[in-house]
Design a protein around this motif. Structure first.
Motif, mmCIF file in Angstrom:
data_model
loop_
_atom_site.group_PDB
_atom_site.id
_atom_site.type_symbol
_atom_site.label_atom_id
_atom_site.label_comp_id
_atom_site.label_asym_id
_atom_site.label_seq_id
_atom_site.Cartn_x
_atom_site.Cartn_y
_atom_site.Cartn_z
ATOM 1 N N ILE A 290 0.759 -0.967 0.257
ATOM 2 C CA ILE A 290 0.189 -0.514 -0.347
ATOM 3 C C ILE A 290 1.061 1.227 -0.167
ATOM 4 C CG2 ILE A 290 -1.844 1.409 1.048
ATOM 5 C CD1 ILE A 290 -2.619 -0.924 1.844
ATOM 6 N N ALA A 291 0.615 2.131 -1.084
ATOM 7 C CA ALA A 291 1.760 3.394 -1.116
ATOM 8 C C ALA A 291 0.864 4.737 -0.523
ATOM 9 C CB ALA A 291 1.855 3.381 -1.859
ATOM 10 N N LEU A 292 0.614 5.520 0.129
ATOM 11 C CA LEU A 292 0.303 6.796 0.371
ATOM 12 C C LEU A 292 0.845 8.032 -0.108
ATOM 13 C CD1 LEU A 292 -2.769 8.407 1.632
ATOM 14 C CD2 LEU A 292 -1.521 8.682 3.278
ATOM 15 N N ARG A 293 0.374 9.146 -1.900
ATOM 16 C CA ARG A 293 1.279 10.136 -1.816
ATOM 17 C C ARG A 293 1.292 11.265 -0.416
ATOM 18 N NH1 ARG A 293 4.061 13.207 -3.015
ATOM 19 N NH2 ARG A 293 3.605 14.644 -5.443
ATOM 20 N N SER A 294 2.310 11.146 -0.227
ATOM 21 C CA SER A 294 1.928 12.074 1.596
ATOM 22 C C SER A 294 2.223 13.597 0.624
ATOM 23 C CB SER A 294 2.961 11.645 2.462
ATOM 24 O OG SER A 294 3.987 11.500 1.580
ATOM 25 N N ASP A 295 2.994 13.806 0.046
ATOM 26 C CA ASP A 295 3.627 15.424 0.257
ATOM 27 C C ASP A 295 3.932 15.811 -1.897
ATOM 28 O OD1 ASP A 295 7.304 16.231 0.149
ATOM 29 O OD2 ASP A 295 5.357 17.531 0.481
ATOM 30 N N SER A 296 2.605 16.923 -1.478
ATOM 31 C CA SER A 296 2.056 17.872 -2.588
ATOM 32 C C SER A 296 2.819 18.713 -3.178
ATOM 33 C CB SER A 296 0.860 17.909 -2.779
ATOM 34 O OG SER A 296 0.505 18.655 -1.974
ATOM 35 N N SER A 297 4.012 19.465 -2.084
ATOM 36 C CA SER A 297 4.916 20.609 -2.108
ATOM 37 C C SER A 297 5.930 20.586 -3.458
ATOM 38 C CB SER A 297 5.478 20.431 -0.923
ATOM 39 O OG SER A 297 6.376 19.298 -0.925
ATOM 40 N N HIS A 298 5.898 18.980 -4.203
ATOM 41 C CA HIS A 298 6.441 18.860 -5.556
ATOM 42 C C HIS A 298 5.962 19.423 -6.350
ATOM 43 C CE1 HIS A 298 9.555 17.252 -2.917
ATOM 44 N NE2 HIS A 298 8.551 16.242 -2.479
ATOM 45 N N THR A 299 6.897 20.339 -6.977
ATOM 46 C CA THR A 299 5.757 20.950 -8.972
ATOM 47 C C THR A 299 6.070 19.445 -9.756
ATOM 48 O OG1 THR A 299 8.188 21.086 -9.400
ATOM 49 C CG2 THR A 299 6.972 22.655 -8.170
ATOM 50 N N ARG A 300 7.136 18.584 -9.198
ATOM 51 C CA ARG A 300 6.995 17.618 -10.446
ATOM 52 C C ARG A 300 5.977 16.524 -10.082
ATOM 53 N NH1 ARG A 300 11.552 13.708 -8.885
ATOM 54 N NH2 ARG A 300 11.010 13.273 -11.137
ATOM 55 N N CYS A 301 5.832 15.566 -10.601
ATOM 56 C CA CYS A 301 4.936 14.202 -10.246
ATOM 57 C C CYS A 301 6.158 12.591 -9.426
ATOM 58 C CB CYS A 301 4.175 14.164 -11.127
ATOM 59 S SG CYS A 301 2.903 12.570 -10.179
ATOM 60 N N PRO A 302 6.776 12.580 -8.851
ATOM 61 C CA PRO A 302 7.458 11.548 -9.128
ATOM 62 C C PRO A 302 6.661 10.398 -9.213
ATOM 63 C CG PRO A 302 7.300 12.621 -6.922
ATOM 64 C CD PRO A 302 6.459 13.429 -7.676
ATOM 65 N N VAL A 303 7.551 9.352 -9.974
ATOM 66 C CA VAL A 303 6.907 7.558 -10.316
ATOM 67 C C VAL A 303 7.765 7.129 -9.004
ATOM 68 C CG1 VAL A 303 6.935 5.779 -11.820
ATOM 69 C CG2 VAL A 303 6.889 7.993 -12.718
ATOM 70 N N LEU A 304 6.526 6.421 -8.604
ATOM 71 C CA LEU A 304 6.855 5.053 -7.149
ATOM 72 C C LEU A 304 6.481 4.377 -8.449
ATOM 73 C CD1 LEU A 304 7.258 3.909 -4.874
ATOM 74 C CD2 LEU A 304 4.308 4.437 -4.734
ATOM 75 N N TYR A 305 8.045 3.007 -8.762
ATOM 76 C CA TYR A 305 8.373 1.654 -8.674
ATOM 77 C C TYR A 305 7.862 0.683 -8.053
ATOM 78 C CZ TYR A 305 9.470 4.543 -13.163
ATOM 79 O OH TYR A 305 9.304 5.314 -13.950
ATOM 80 N N SER A 306 7.458 -0.529 -8.904
ATOM 81 C CA SER A 306 8.103 -1.474 -7.954
ATOM 82 C C SER A 306 9.325 -1.672 -7.563
ATOM 83 C CB SER A 306 7.474 -2.963 -8.739
ATOM 84 O OG SER A 306 7.606 -3.068 -9.873
ATOM 85 N N ASN A 307 9.068 -2.615 -6.296
ATOM 86 C CA ASN A 307 10.513 -3.365 -5.810
ATOM 87 C C ASN A 307 11.253 -3.878 -6.736
ATOM 88 O OD1 ASN A 307 12.372 -2.509 -3.860
ATOM 89 N ND2 ASN A 307 11.746 -5.052 -2.627
ATOM 90 N N ALA A 308 11.108 -4.433 -7.751
ATOM 91 C CA ALA A 308 11.081 -5.511 -8.269
ATOM 92 C C ALA A 308 10.416 -6.170 -9.590
ATOM 93 C CB ALA A 308 11.700 -6.761 -7.978
ATOM 94 N N PRO A 309 10.895 -6.512 -10.581
ATOM 95 C CA PRO A 309 9.718 -6.536 -12.312
ATOM 96 C C PRO A 309 9.180 -8.361 -11.434
ATOM 97 C CG PRO A 309 11.934 -7.367 -12.294
ATOM 98 C CD PRO A 309 12.053 -6.580 -11.397
ATOM 99 N N THR A 310 7.670 -7.617 -10.070
ATOM 100 C CA THR A 310 7.237 -9.459 -10.503
ATOM 101 C C THR A 310 6.178 -9.419 -11.018
ATOM 102 O OG1 THR A 310 6.215 -7.843 -8.572
ATOM 103 C CG2 THR A 310 8.181 -8.917 -7.554
ATOM 104 N N TYR A 311 5.743 -8.479 -11.557
ATOM 105 C CA TYR A 311 4.091 -8.665 -12.837
ATOM 106 C C TYR A 311 4.961 -9.658 -13.818
ATOM 107 C CZ TYR A 311 0.591 -8.875 -16.118
ATOM 108 O OH TYR A 311 -1.052 -9.341 -16.420
ATOM 109 N N PHE A 312 4.436 -10.782 -13.920
ATOM 110 C CA PHE A 312 4.551 -11.618 -15.686
ATOM 111 C C PHE A 312 3.066 -12.028 -16.017
ATOM 112 C CE2 PHE A 312 7.273 -13.441 -12.277
ATOM 113 C CZ PHE A 312 8.539 -14.000 -12.755
ATOM 114 N N CYS A 313 3.444 -12.261 -17.622
ATOM 115 C CA CYS A 313 2.553 -12.289 -18.607
ATOM 116 C C CYS A 313 1.644 -13.435 -17.993
ATOM 117 C CB CYS A 313 3.030 -12.589 -19.594
ATOM 118 S SG CYS A 313 3.874 -11.018 -20.261
ATOM 119 N N GLY A 314 -0.075 -13.021 -17.834
ATOM 120 C CA GLY A 314 -0.847 -14.567 -17.461
ATOM 121 C C GLY A 314 -1.705 -13.881 -16.353
#
Length: 445
Positions: A290-314
């Motif tokens: 679970i991720a909570l976007r907590s800080d809106s003071s930045h002008t840019r929109c940071p991307v939060l990625y997964s910790n590892a490539p854990t999504y597989f096709c299918g």
């Protein structure tokens, strides 16, 4: 001659191998029969224990209730008797006292009659005065039998009729539960459990799914789901750990649950989906799902990625929004080939995503098809399957070919399907999200 021997030897080896396989299959069937016999005997013993325990408790409770009622009725009889006998005892004492006075008066009168002439006048005068004092014409009133209580007990045999009818319908014995687990499908850090009815005459209103860790020693079953659906994704499971699952059903208009299905063992070998810790502007839960976007003071929109490539096709990747903030067209939820830094959104090449306004982007280009806007409680799903490879010239597909994936994105009751070309062969993918404003909270599974 040697060729014939070689043929015979080969046939003998094949026959020996077939016999070994045959014996192995038979042994497996014997093991299956042993497990079936253990289940029949074990479940029968449990059913006997449950019946004996339940009826013993009912007998004890019924005996206690009957004893309490008998004591209450006997107390009422005692109270009526005591209240009714008391005035009779008082009347009896009064009469017995009068009888004593009359006996004494009789003795004095007889003595006065027998005395001499000199004493007779005095004796008779004294006797006459005492007789007048006693008031021989005054008699106490004795109540008639119709005026005193005649205690009786009114007993109604209808209770026995009702009890006999209810007892005759109390409990039931079933050789098979009305619902069984049909499939256990592993998912990242979770297991998808599907079940179905095996008794078509049973009208199920709700289902109840429970699970526990099979190697937990004294671990108890816990409710995972209660509802009308016939499948449920059980989250927060440890990989490579065995879990037991069972399901029961509740009939229409009933309060009790049916017998449990035969427990099934399942496990997942797939690591759970996790967000990358330490990402600026996001707070993660203890399980990092679970991720909570907590800080809106930045002008840019940071991307939060997964910790590892854990999504597989299918597989099905799901984003569940449990909180929502202000929308921005640069917001994104999606899947990507890499976790490159310095990007403001997943609306880029080598990524597919959906914005919070419902717009769908493929390799940074917006599609004409649009999904419903994302809001509180929304669930966004990604499903992918490999279509084929398109090599460029004689290049190695892993080096310079185009890898084609068929992508299905679902949101609400709608979905879009399209083909996504990636520049290299990939076995697994990253997922990510980006929100310009704070307040967004997303669960991934």
């Amino acid at each position: 001659m040697s060729a014939e021997v070689d043929v015979l030897l080969q046939e003998a080896k094949e026959s020996i191998e077939a016999a070994q396989n045959y014996r192995s299959e038979l042994q497996q069937r014997l093991n299956g029969l042993s497990q079936a016999r253990t289940q029949v005997r074990g479940s029968s013993g449990q059913a006997r224990d449950a019946l004996q325990r339940h009826f013993s408790e009912l007998q004890a409770a019924a005996s206690r209730l009957l004893s309490e009622r008998l004591s209450a009725l006997l107390a009422e009889v005692d109270a009526i008797e005591a209240d009714s006998v008391k005035p009779l005892d008082e009347c009896q004492s009064l009469i017995e006292h009068g009888v004593g006075q009359a006996d004494e008066l009789l003795r004095e009168g007889e003595a006065a009659l027998r005395c001499g002439l000199g004493e007779k006048e005095d004796k008779l005068g004294s006797f006459t005065k005492k007789a007048v004092h006693i008031q021989l014409d005054s008699l106490p009133e004795v109540p008639a039998l119709v005026d005193v209580p005649c205690v009786s007990a009114q007993l109604d045999d209808s209770l026995l009729v009702v009890l006999r009818d209810r007892v005759s319908r109390l409990g039931s014995v079933a050789s098979h539960p009305p619902v069984q687990i049909e499939e256990l499908q592993e998912r990242p850090g979770s297991i998808l459990v599907r079940w179905c009815k095996v008794d078509e005459d049973f009208a199920a209103a709700d289902y109840r799914l429970q699970h526990r860790r099979s190697s937990g020693g004294r671990s108890q079953y816990e409710d995972a789901y209660i509802g009308r659906d016939c499948e449920f994704l059980v989250l927060h499971l440890d990989p490579h750990a065995d879990y037991l699952f069972r399901v029961s059903a509740r009939g229409e208009g009933r309060t009790e649950w049916s017998p449990w299905s035969v427990p099934q063992t399942g496990y997942t070998t797939l690591a759970p989906h996790e967000w990358c810790p330490g990402s600026e502007g996001y707070i993660l839960s203890s399980r990092r799902n679970i991720a909570l976007r907590s800080d809106s003071s930045h002008t840019r929109c940071p991307v939060l990625y997964s910790n590892a490539p854990t999504y597989f096709c299918g597989q099905t990747l799901t984003f569940k929004l449990s909180a929502a903030g202000p929308m921005d067209r640069r917001d994104s939820l999606g899947v990507c080939v890499d976790s490159r830094g310095g990007t403001e959104s997943l609306q880029r090449d080598q990524a597919v995503c959906i914005s919070t306004n419902g717009a769908v982007f493929v390799n940074g280009k917006e599609m004409t098809n649009q999904l419903p806007a994302v809001a509180l409680g929304s669930a966004v799903t990604f499903d992918m399957e490999v279509v084929n490879l398109f090599p460029v010239g004689n290049a190695d597909p892993g080096e310079g070919g185009h890898f084609k994936l068929r992508v299905t994105i679902g949101s609400g009751s709608r979905e879009v399907v399209f083909d996504w070309l990636v520049e290299q062969t990939v076995d697994c993918l990253f997922f990510g999200c980006s929100f310009l404003h704070s307040g967004w909270k997303v669960l991934v599974f």
